[in-house]
Motif scaffolding. Structure first.
Motif, mmCIF file in Angstrom:
data_model
loop_
_atom_site.group_PDB
_atom_site.id
_atom_site.type_symbol
_atom_site.label_atom_id
_atom_site.label_comp_id
_atom_site.label_asym_id
_atom_site.label_seq_id
_atom_site.Cartn_x
_atom_site.Cartn_y
_atom_site.Cartn_z
ATOM 1 N N MET A 1 36.510 45.346 38.069
ATOM 2 C CA MET A 1 35.425 44.374 38.264
ATOM 3 C C MET A 1 35.522 43.259 37.087
ATOM 4 S SD MET A 1 31.384 44.475 37.544
ATOM 5 C CE MET A 1 31.353 44.249 35.784
ATOM 6 N N GLU A 2 35.990 43.579 35.945
ATOM 7 C CA GLU A 2 36.281 42.683 34.701
ATOM 8 C C GLU A 2 37.299 41.784 35.102
ATOM 9 O OE1 GLU A 2 34.013 45.988 32.719
ATOM 10 O OE2 GLU A 2 35.788 45.991 33.839
ATOM 11 N N CYS A 4 38.106 40.789 38.095
ATOM 12 C CA CYS A 4 37.666 39.931 39.011
ATOM 13 C C CYS A 4 36.780 38.865 38.196
ATOM 14 C CB CYS A 4 36.589 40.591 40.047
ATOM 15 S SG CYS A 4 37.151 40.987 41.554
ATOM 16 N N MET A 5 36.038 39.245 37.230
ATOM 17 C CA MET A 5 35.174 38.319 36.676
ATOM 18 C C MET A 5 36.128 37.213 35.839
ATOM 19 S SD MET A 5 31.720 38.750 36.538
ATOM 20 C CE MET A 5 30.924 38.680 34.878
ATOM 21 N N SER A 6 37.207 37.556 35.286
ATOM 22 C CA SER A 6 38.030 36.667 34.463
ATOM 23 C C SER A 6 39.276 36.188 35.305
ATOM 24 C CB SER A 6 38.351 37.309 33.279
ATOM 25 O OG SER A 6 39.406 38.227 33.803
ATOM 26 N N GLU A 7 39.116 36.352 36.683
ATOM 27 C CA GLU A 7 40.559 36.065 37.318
ATOM 28 C C GLU A 7 40.462 34.348 37.466
ATOM 29 O OE1 GLU A 7 42.054 38.140 40.924
ATOM 30 O OE2 GLU A 7 41.464 36.220 41.908
ATOM 31 N N TYR A 8 39.115 33.532 37.276
ATOM 32 C CA TYR A 8 39.357 32.148 37.097
ATOM 33 C C TYR A 8 39.947 31.669 36.223
ATOM 34 C CZ TYR A 8 35.844 32.307 33.293
ATOM 35 O OH TYR A 8 35.286 32.231 32.265
ATOM 36 N N ILE A 53 46.157 33.268 42.392
ATOM 37 C CA ILE A 53 46.402 32.879 43.955
ATOM 38 C C ILE A 53 45.201 32.712 44.433
ATOM 39 C CG2 ILE A 53 47.918 33.892 45.821
ATOM 40 C CD1 ILE A 53 49.482 35.245 43.649
ATOM 41 N N GLY A 54 45.211 31.706 45.047
ATOM 42 C CA GLY A 54 43.954 31.454 45.925
ATOM 43 C C GLY A 54 42.919 30.536 45.215
ATOM 44 N N HIS A 55 43.132 30.336 43.862
ATOM 45 C CA HIS A 55 42.251 29.558 43.084
ATOM 46 C C HIS A 55 42.494 28.194 43.397
ATOM 47 C CE1 HIS A 55 40.064 33.008 40.850
ATOM 48 N NE2 HIS A 55 40.955 33.444 41.657
ATOM 49 N N ASP A 56 41.674 27.336 42.892
ATOM 50 C CA ASP A 56 41.915 25.757 43.201
ATOM 51 C C ASP A 56 42.873 25.371 41.829
ATOM 52 O OD1 ASP A 56 38.802 24.813 44.519
ATOM 53 O OD2 ASP A 56 40.730 25.438 45.619
ATOM 54 N N ASP A 100 40.543 17.599 37.709
ATOM 55 C CA ASP A 100 40.925 17.868 38.776
ATOM 56 C C ASP A 100 40.352 16.943 39.900
ATOM 57 O OD1 ASP A 100 38.719 20.789 39.555
ATOM 58 O OD2 ASP A 100 38.360 18.650 39.505
ATOM 59 N N ARG A 108 39.445 17.124 26.714
ATOM 60 C CA ARG A 108 40.417 18.447 26.644
ATOM 61 C C ARG A 108 41.335 17.959 27.845
ATOM 62 N NH1 ARG A 108 37.470 23.192 28.825
ATOM 63 N NH2 ARG A 108 35.858 21.670 29.732
ATOM 64 N N LEU B 99 30.643 42.530 43.483
ATOM 65 C CA LEU B 99 31.659 41.400 43.001
ATOM 66 C C LEU B 99 33.202 41.486 43.563
ATOM 67 C CD1 LEU B 99 31.519 38.904 41.090
ATOM 68 C CD2 LEU B 99 32.160 40.491 39.346
ATOM 69 N N PRO B 100 33.922 42.479 43.426
ATOM 70 C CA PRO B 100 35.169 42.591 43.860
ATOM 71 C C PRO B 100 35.310 42.065 45.501
ATOM 72 C CG PRO B 100 35.029 44.401 42.647
ATOM 73 C CD PRO B 100 33.482 43.656 42.736
ATOM 74 N N HIS B 103 34.416 38.662 46.022
ATOM 75 C CA HIS B 103 35.386 37.800 45.624
ATOM 76 C C HIS B 103 36.564 37.834 46.459
ATOM 77 C CE1 HIS B 103 37.797 36.400 41.841
ATOM 78 N NE2 HIS B 103 38.661 37.091 42.619
ATOM 79 N N LEU B 107 38.637 34.745 48.469
ATOM 80 C CA LEU B 107 40.128 34.369 48.309
ATOM 81 C C LEU B 107 40.741 34.496 49.710
ATOM 82 C CD1 LEU B 107 40.626 35.794 44.830
ATOM 83 C CD2 LEU B 107 40.377 33.418 45.606
ATOM 84 N N LYS B 110 40.303 31.441 51.210
ATOM 85 C CA LYS B 110 41.085 30.427 50.690
ATOM 86 C C LYS B 110 42.548 30.480 50.862
ATOM 87 C CE LYS B 110 40.173 27.751 47.714
ATOM 88 N NZ LYS B 110 40.054 26.297 47.549
ATOM 89 N N LEU B 111 43.000 31.540 51.108
ATOM 90 C CA LEU B 111 44.397 31.826 51.394
ATOM 91 C C LEU B 111 44.643 31.797 53.142
ATOM 92 C CD1 LEU B 111 45.113 34.451 48.708
ATOM 93 C CD2 LEU B 111 46.084 32.064 48.946
ATOM 94 N N ASN B 132 28.945 35.053 38.699
ATOM 95 C CA ASN B 132 30.019 34.850 37.892
ATOM 96 C C ASN B 132 30.264 33.196 38.105
ATOM 97 O OD1 ASN B 132 32.265 34.546 36.100
ATOM 98 N ND2 ASN B 132 33.660 35.294 37.863
ATOM 99 N N THR B 137 36.346 27.713 41.623
ATOM 100 C CA THR B 137 36.850 27.605 42.985
ATOM 101 C C THR B 137 35.524 27.925 43.847
ATOM 102 O OG1 THR B 137 39.123 28.363 42.354
ATOM 103 C CG2 THR B 137 38.370 28.589 44.819
#
Lengths: 295, 349
Positions: A1-2, A4-8, A53-56, A100, A108, B99-100, B103, B107, B110-111, B132, B137
């Motif tokens: 879960m953590e 996930c939270m920080s994947e951005y 992957i999959g993020h903008d 972006d 920044r 969340l996962p 999430h 994705l 998006k993919l 979050n 995104t």
């Protein structure tokens, strides 16, 4: 879960981890192939790179990716020309840079843009004069810089702007004495540094403030011993990582900036760090990035 | 996390007990096997949670705060979504499943691995962002939904406001807010400035409403986190880009924040904001329309004719500005004397 939270911000997280390992001479313990495999699919059609992957795509993660690949001498993994195109496309008529395609302006991003291009040897791709004009318009009466014209001075933004001016060869435009004073006022009785008046000290400011001071040639205005003492107090004895202040939870972000700060203070167990790019000094040197700091 | 370990061990104890009891119940068990289904069950649970959240908003469009309810265990079959008056709570035990799952769902979309309908995307992104809001995104997906007309800009202002009740600094939330505001005010039909004759140029009513709401959101966020850089820099952005540094707005802000900064004297951002207001008023001084506004608002007497002669005019302007500055200095001195040892006050001077 953590996770996930920080994947951005994953790309930046990887950069923090790799850089701190390299600073300690331990980069070989990381899995290079796996990391390169992770970075490659994060480049989008527009040339920009995303945090995961999959993020903008975004300038922040484009810079982190370029830093990672530079550490590993593996820029061929991505399409460098497209990265340059992406950065170029984000410059606005007033010289500022959007983060972006959605248009947020922040100094920044000016830093991210030129740092990325400098590492790729392609600073010529954007209008540097206009970019400088914009950054200077964000200079405040106290000598510091904010995120946009009229915004409050902030140590993080100051780091970005002085770094930007170092890369673009415009440090003479800074009032080094005035800014130096503001920066060394960040040191608190505990020895730690904060980011603005009346805020708590935080190890990451040991980097933003210290690096800025180094860039403008006023590093000696800080009480080094007290700062070193503070940074070391932020290290957790069990895990070895660093937290924002003594006793808090550790994380890779604060660990990097704690180590980088110690390096700037002259700690001999750590490689010398480049104050603009926050990478081992030998790396920008290897690729011939020219930087002139103030004395 | 201690929570999850307890949860898992409780779960496992129960499973072990179930197996033991199964054998007690039927001593003739002659075969065992794995039934592939746990994932499906979890996904059913989570879809229900997402639906509960959506329904909560339908049921009460006035939800004004969100929060996590520390609750390590599920209470048999009860929804983890708790709606009490205008507060929406999510029990913490479900986050690690919720969340996962959402999430990854986003994705996959998006993919281009799994298409999602617009209403599903709306619900999924809302759930994600309430948990979050720095997941940029997800905000960007909503930008696309705004552009396609699926989401009204005002909905996202609302969602962002909610996210800020729990995450008052969240940079991505403020960034999204700015994008939405730009979209909202870009509409060709939206009137901006209205010439109100003797009182000078004012913002149109619609624009005033928008600006006032932003000031409110910023104040709340500034109260939730000391020296909230992102909240105050957003506030400045709104004045620069939405209110276009309209003098009346600047003056209103000067008076309405006076009380706030007196109660938050360590808040350097608050004082910097007042510096920005004063500086902007100074700059606006050179514009005749705005000067008229300044004059009329500071001196409550009716102005029947333009001030005679340039010198006279400029004198009045100078007096007005220095009047403001004197007031500010007086405020500063007063605060410094009342609360000694606050750096921010001295910086402001």
């Amino acid at each position: 879960m953590e996770y996930c939270m920080s994947e951005y911000l994953r790309m930046s997280g990887v950069y923090w981890g790799l850089t701190v390992m390299d600073l300690m001479g331990q980069l070989h313990r990381m899995n290079k192939d796996e990391i390169l495999e992770f970075v490659k699919p994060c480049q989008h059609e527009c040339g920009g790179i995303s945090a995961s992957i999959g993020h903008d795509p975004h300038l922040l993660y484009t810079l982190s990716a370029v830093q990672i690949l530079t550490l590993y001498n593996s820029l061929h993994v991505i399409d460098v020309d497209k990265v340059v195109e992406y950065v170029k496309s984000l410059q606005q008529p007033d010289g500022s840079f959007a983060g972006d395609q959605w248009g947020e302006i922040d100094t920044r991003f000016s830093f991210c843009a030129v740092a990325t291009l400098a590492l790729l040897g392609r600073l010529d791709a954007v209008d540097i004069d206009k970019a400088v004009e914009f950054v200077l318009s964000c200079m405040n009466f106290d000598g510091g810089f904010g995120c946009r014209p009229g915004s409050e001075s902030h140590a993080g933004q100051i780091y970005c702007c002085t770094g930007f001016l170092a890369i673009t060869g415009q440090l003479h435009q800074v009032n080094a004495d005035l800014l130096g004073w503001w920066l060394c006022e960040r040191q608190l009785p505990s020895g730690g540094l904060n980011g603005r008046p009346e805020k708590l000290p935080d190890v990451c400011y040991s980097w933003w403030v210290l690096a800025s001071l180094k860039i403008i040639g006023r590093l000696h205005w800080i009480d080094r011993e007290k700062l070193e003492h503070f940074i070391l107090a932020c290290q957790d004895e069990e895990t070895g990582g660093f937290a924002d202040r003594p006793g808090d939870m550790v994380d890779p972000f604060h660990t990097l900036f704690g180590i980088a700060g110690l390096s700037l203070l002259g700690n001999e167990q750590i490689k010398p760090v480049n104050p603009v790019f926050c990478m081992p000094e030998e790396v920008p040197r290897r690729i011939n990035v020219k930087l002139e700091l103030l004395n | 996390m201690a929570e999850s370990e307890e949860e898992i061990s409780v779960l496992i104890e129960r499973v072990v007990k179930d197996i033991t009891n199964a054998f007690k119940k039927n001593p003739d068990i002659d075969e065992i096997g794995l039934i592939p289904c746990p994932e499906e069950e979890i996904s059913v649970l989570i879809e229900r949670v997402v639906k509960d959240i959506t329904n909560a908003f339908k049921k009460n469009p006035d939800i004004d705060e969100i929060g996590l309810i520390p609750c390590p265990e599920a209470r048999c079959n009860r929804s983890p979504i708790v709606l009490v008056e205008n507060k929406l709570g999510i029990e913490s035990w479900c986050i690690k499943f919720l969340l996962p799952y959402v999430h990854n769902k986003l994705l996959q979309y998006k993919l281009r691995k799994k298409w999602l309908e617009q209403d599903v995307l709306t619900d999924v992104t809302r759930t994600l962002l309430l948990l979050n809001p720095d997941f940029a995104t997800a905000w960007n997906v909503r930008k696309e939904l705004v552009l396609s007309g699926t989401i009204e800009p005002i909905q996202d202002l609302y969602l962002a406001k909610l996210a800020l009740t729990k995450f008052p600094k969240s940079p991505e939330t403020w960034i999204h807010r700015r994008w939405v505001l730009q979209k909202l005010t870009q509409e060709a039909s939206l009137p901006c400035l209205v010439n109100k004759g003797s009182t000078g140029v004012e913002l149109s009513e619609k624009l005033q409403q928008i600006v006032q709401e932003e000031m409110k959101v910023c104040t709340e966020a500034a109260g939730r986190y000391p020296s909230n850089y992102n909240a105050w820099s957003h506030r400045i952005w709104v004045l620069q880009h939405i209110a276009k540094c309209n003098v009346k707005v600047l003056l209103d802000e000067l008076s309405s924040t006076e009380n706030w900064v007196s109660m938050h004297i360590s808040d350097h951002s608050g004082f910097h904001y007042r510096q920005f207001l004063l500086k902007s008023l100074l700059a606006a001084r050179s514009l005749p329309n705005n000067a008229l506004t300044t004059l009329s608002l500071l001196h409550s007497e009716q102005i029947c004719s333009l001030p005679k002669g340039e010198k006279d005019f400029q004198e009045r302007q100078k007096t007005d500005m220095s009047h403001l500055c004197v007031k500010e200095l007086a405020l500063c001195t007063d605060l410094i004397e009342t609360y000694t040892g606050h750096e921010a006050l001295w910086c402001h001077r």
